[in-house]
Design a protein around this motif. Structure first.
Motif, PDB file in Angstrom:
ATOM      1  N   ALA A 355      68.456 123.950  84.982  1.00 19.30           N
ATOM      2  CA  ALA A 355      69.314 123.901  83.752  1.00 19.30           C
ATOM      3  C   ALA A 355      69.399 124.201  83.389  1.00 19.30           C
ATOM      4  O   ALA A 355      68.407 124.710  82.563  1.00 19.30           O
ATOM      5  CB  ALA A 355      69.670 122.279  83.773  1.00 19.30           C
ATOM      6  N   ASP A 356      70.584 125.528  83.474  1.00 19.32           N
ATOM      7  CA  ASP A 356      70.615 126.512  82.292  1.00 19.32           C
ATOM      8  C   ASP A 356      71.368 125.982  81.120  1.00 19.32           C
ATOM      9  O   ASP A 356      73.216 126.400  80.850  1.00 19.32           O
ATOM     10  CB  ASP A 356      71.307 127.686  83.044  1.00 19.32           C
ATOM     11  N   GLY A 380      72.646 114.501  77.848  1.00 25.18           N
ATOM     12  CA  GLY A 380      73.875 115.141  77.716  1.00 25.18           C
ATOM     13  C   GLY A 380      73.355 116.340  77.860  1.00 25.18           C
ATOM     14  O   GLY A 380      72.741 117.669  77.382  1.00 25.18           O
ATOM     15  N   VAL A 381      74.342 117.072  79.447  1.00 20.67           N
ATOM     16  CA  VAL A 381      73.923 118.157  79.548  1.00 20.67           C
ATOM     17  C   VAL A 381      74.821 119.058  78.245  1.00 20.67           C
ATOM     18  O   VAL A 381      75.895 119.276  78.808  1.00 20.67           O
ATOM     19  CB  VAL A 381      74.598 118.235  80.771  1.00 20.67           C
ATOM     20  N   THR A 382      74.437 119.996  77.675  1.00 18.26           N
ATOM     21  CA  THR A 382      75.530 120.796  76.395  1.00 18.26           C
ATOM     22  C   THR A 382      75.198 122.487  76.405  1.00 18.26           C
ATOM     23  O   THR A 382      74.208 123.110  76.492  1.00 18.26           O
ATOM     24  CB  THR A 382      74.746 120.126  75.521  1.00 18.26           C
ATOM     25  N   ALA A 389      86.974 127.341  78.815  1.00 16.50           N
ATOM     26  CA  ALA A 389      86.479 127.579  79.932  1.00 16.50           C
ATOM     27  C   ALA A 389      84.963 128.089  80.364  1.00 16.50           C
ATOM     28  O   ALA A 389      84.251 127.073  80.918  1.00 16.50           O
ATOM     29  CB  ALA A 389      87.485 128.570  80.441  1.00 16.50           C
ATOM     30  N   GLN A 390      84.466 128.873  80.212  1.00 14.08           N
ATOM     31  CA  GLN A 390      83.610 129.775  79.528  1.00 14.08           C
ATOM     32  C   GLN A 390      82.216 128.153  80.228  1.00 14.08           C
ATOM     33  O   GLN A 390      81.137 128.291  80.264  1.00 14.08           O
ATOM     34  CB  GLN A 390      82.637 130.502  79.707  1.00 14.08           C
ATOM     35  N   ALA A 391      82.485 127.398  78.544  1.00 16.65           N
ATOM     36  CA  ALA A 391      81.045 126.814  78.475  1.00 16.65           C
ATOM     37  C   ALA A 391      81.126 125.424  79.714  1.00 16.65           C
ATOM     38  O   ALA A 391      80.570 124.528  79.349  1.00 16.65           O
ATOM     39  CB  ALA A 391      81.163 126.016  76.903  1.00 16.65           C
ATOM     40  N   LYS A 400      74.559 120.690  88.096  1.00 14.47           N
ATOM     41  CA  LYS A 400      74.394 120.132  90.340  1.00 14.47           C
ATOM     42  C   LYS A 400      72.850 120.619  89.999  1.00 14.47           C
ATOM     43  O   LYS A 400      72.521 120.233  91.033  1.00 14.47           O
ATOM     44  CB  LYS A 400      75.867 121.887  90.045  1.00 14.47           C
ATOM     45  N   GLN A 401      72.601 121.266  88.700  1.00 15.13           N
ATOM     46  CA  GLN A 401      71.419 121.203  89.013  1.00 15.13           C
ATOM     47  C   GLN A 401      70.558 119.955  88.775  1.00 15.13           C
ATOM     48  O   GLN A 401      68.243 120.613  89.759  1.00 15.13           O
ATOM     49  CB  GLN A 401      70.269 123.196  87.868  1.00 15.13           C
ATOM     50  N   ILE A 402      70.387 118.967  88.443  1.00 14.03           N
ATOM     51  CA  ILE A 402      70.187 118.144  88.281  1.00 14.03           C
ATOM     52  C   ILE A 402      70.338 117.024  89.288  1.00 14.03           C
ATOM     53  O   ILE A 402      71.775 116.791  89.358  1.00 14.03           O
ATOM     54  CB  ILE A 402      70.021 117.856  86.154  1.00 14.03           C
ATOM     55  N   THR A 403      69.407 116.462  89.580  1.00  8.07           N
ATOM     56  CA  THR A 403      69.558 115.149  90.069  1.00  8.07           C
ATOM     57  C   THR A 403      68.607 113.878  89.700  1.00  8.07           C
ATOM     58  O   THR A 403      67.848 113.957  89.524  1.00  8.07           O
ATOM     59  CB  THR A 403      68.610 115.678  91.997  1.00  8.07           C
ATOM     60  N   PHE A 404      69.866 113.106  89.831  1.00  9.43           N
ATOM     61  CA  PHE A 404      69.147 111.369  90.076  1.00  9.43           C
ATOM     62  C   PHE A 404      69.766 110.739  90.727  1.00  9.43           C
ATOM     63  O   PHE A 404      71.039 110.848  90.913  1.00  9.43           O
ATOM     64  CB  PHE A 404      68.355 111.375  89.067  1.00  9.43           C
ATOM     65  N   ASP A 405      68.806 109.645  92.017  1.00 12.11           N
ATOM     66  CA  ASP A 405      69.644 108.810  92.139  1.00 12.11           C
ATOM     67  C   ASP A 405      70.842 107.591  91.874  1.00 12.11           C
ATOM     68  O   ASP A 405      70.408 107.182  90.345  1.00 12.11           O
ATOM     69  CB  ASP A 405      68.162 107.557  93.295  1.00 12.11           C
ATOM     70  N   GLY A 406      72.020 108.581  92.171  1.00 13.33           N
ATOM     71  CA  GLY A 406      72.846 107.159  91.326  1.00 13.33           C
ATOM     72  C   GLY A 406      73.540 108.261  90.482  1.00 13.33           C
ATOM     73  O   GLY A 406      74.792 107.365  89.900  1.00 13.33           O
TER      74      GLY A 406
END
Ligand code: AMP
Ligand code: GLY
Length: 418
Positions: A355-356, A380-382, A389-391, A400-406
């Protein structure tokens, strides 16, 4: 100086991360902390309610400054306790924190000092509350006076719903003693805005505006949550002319009013505002940093936070100024499936390293080498970027890079600010 932060959410992760950057800080501790906080601070296994243990720890470790995160710790008098032990601590005392822990007290303060707010009545009798509500236009806002985990506000569409809300809060005590008193309030239309200002009893230092997204689902649908995401600055909802009104009508009146009342408020004042067609009106006072607002505000703060906190404690705010990055910041909350209702924990989180963006942890813990979910709000992905718009794009790419069930998150954080 060694620092102790009290709390375990994304707000506390952001506080620890920022405080650690201070050249004056040698070590950061956090009680109780969480999985992600353990990467930037030493977590101490004491609950925020364990005042004796926290005082003993602060003394034995030689903590130079303790920073209190959550409202319930302030309401329980943790600041008074630390002060009585001659320990330096940031946050208002129990009596000043009543501005958050008692909505009745806050409304009376606002009316007394001419701070714009919704017209309301305050009651400790259900019968009187009902009689007052019967004369109001709908919708009617019914609020438990005490702390109720952000759930004690009911917007009643009809008089029957208002009666039911009064019964549940005051007679059935759905929120416990928080419902011993109620505020019955006119419904305000407009856009909400989060304002933060350090207040030292004599002057204040205003932070940039932010906007929270309280509902669980896109388009402000679904249940109220602790906050599903935020962005700063929110100058579309609070342009400079309105910000100036907030300075004069809310903050200057607050400082003068607290002085007149002999209320020693030193700490972070976070008024939740409704920007109505008649101007800004205060919905509530919070007496602490907002969560998730802190994640975007501290991402934009250019200077040493320790200096600002100390200036507040020592009543030197008139002599300091803050600098803020001109970029916009967006924080998207990733929550457990089912939040704010029931949810399962223990789900493995993957992709954090891809995650960037800066990922502040709320409900996580370490399980071997991996992080697993351990709460409603998880991350909290910041992201920070030259434009809002760019932020947003950067934050959502990282999400979208980070996943966990649900995993659940809103896709429209910051959209209203564009
Ligand atoms: P509070 O805890 O008092 O800020 O209320 C929680 C949420 O309820 C606010 O963030 C608003 O979304 C909503 N709310 C509270 N008071 C009012 C009001 N008078 N009019 C409209 N919405 C309100
Ligand atoms: N984000 C709202 C709060 O901290 O209360």
């Amino acid at each position: 100086m060694k620092i102790l932060v009290l709390g375990s959410g994304g707000r506390e992760h952001a506080l620890c991360w920022k405080l650690k950057q201070s050249p004056r800080v040698t070590a950061v501790f956090c009680a109780p902390g969480n999985g992600g906080i353990a990467e930037v601070a030493t977590c101490v296994p004491h609950k925020i309610s364990e005042h004796d243990a926290l005082v003993a720890f602060a003394k034995s470790e030689g903590i130079g400054l303790t920073v209190v995160g959550p409202d319930d710790a302030l309401a329980a008098g943790i600041v008074d306790r630390f002060q009585s032990e001659s320990l330096r601590v940031f946050g208002p005392t129990q009596s000043a924190a009543r501005l958050e822990s008692s909505k009745v007290f806050a409304k009376e303060f606002m009316f007394r000092h001419g701070i714009p707010t919704a017209a309301s009545g305050q009651f400790s009798s259900a019968q009187e509350a009902r009689a007052f509500a019967a004369k109001m236009n709908t919708p009617i806002v019914v609020k438990a006076s005490g702390l109720a985990l952000g759930k004690g506000v009911i917007i009643a569409a009809t008089h029957a719903e208002a009666d039911a809300a009064i019964r549940e809060i005051m007679e059935e005590r759905k929120f416990g003693d928080a419902g011993a008193e109620v505020v019955i309030e006119e419904f305000l239309e407009g856009e909400e805005c989060s304002i933060h200002a350090l207040v030292d009893g004599r002057s204040f230092l205003l932070f940039p505006s932010a906007q929270d997204h309280k509902r669980a689902l896109d388009g402000d649908q679904g249940l109220n949550t602790g906050g599903m995401g935020t962005f700063s600055p929110a100058d579309k909802v609070l342009p400079p002319a309105l910000e100036q009104r907030v300075r004069v009508e809310v903050l200057e009146r607050f400082v003068a009013g607290a002085r007149a009342d002999g209320l020693d408020f030193r700490g972070m004042l976070f008024p939740g505002l409704m920007i109505t067609k008649d101007g800004p009106k205060v919905l509530e006072f919070n007496c602490r940093f907002g969560d998730p607002e802190t994640q975007v505000l501290l991402t934009r703060l250019e200077i040493d936070l320790v200096d600002l906190l100390e200036a507040t404690i020592d009543q030197r705010l008139d002599a300091v100024s803050a600098r803020w990055k001109p970029e916009a910041a967006v924080c998207v909350i990733m929550a457990s499936g089912g939040y704010p209702g029931a949810y399962a924990g223990g789900k493995t989180i993957t992709g954090l390293e891809k995650a960037d963006a800066r990922v502040f942890h709320a409900g996580t813990k370490k399980d071997g080498d991996a992080f697993v979910t351990a709460g409603g709000r998880v991350l909290g992905v910041t992201a920070l970027a030259p434009t809002l718009a760019q932020a947003r794009d950067r934050a959502y790419l990282a999400v979208k890079q980070i996943t966990f069930d649900g995993a659940q998150y809103r896709t429209d954080i910051g959209a209203k600010g564009l």
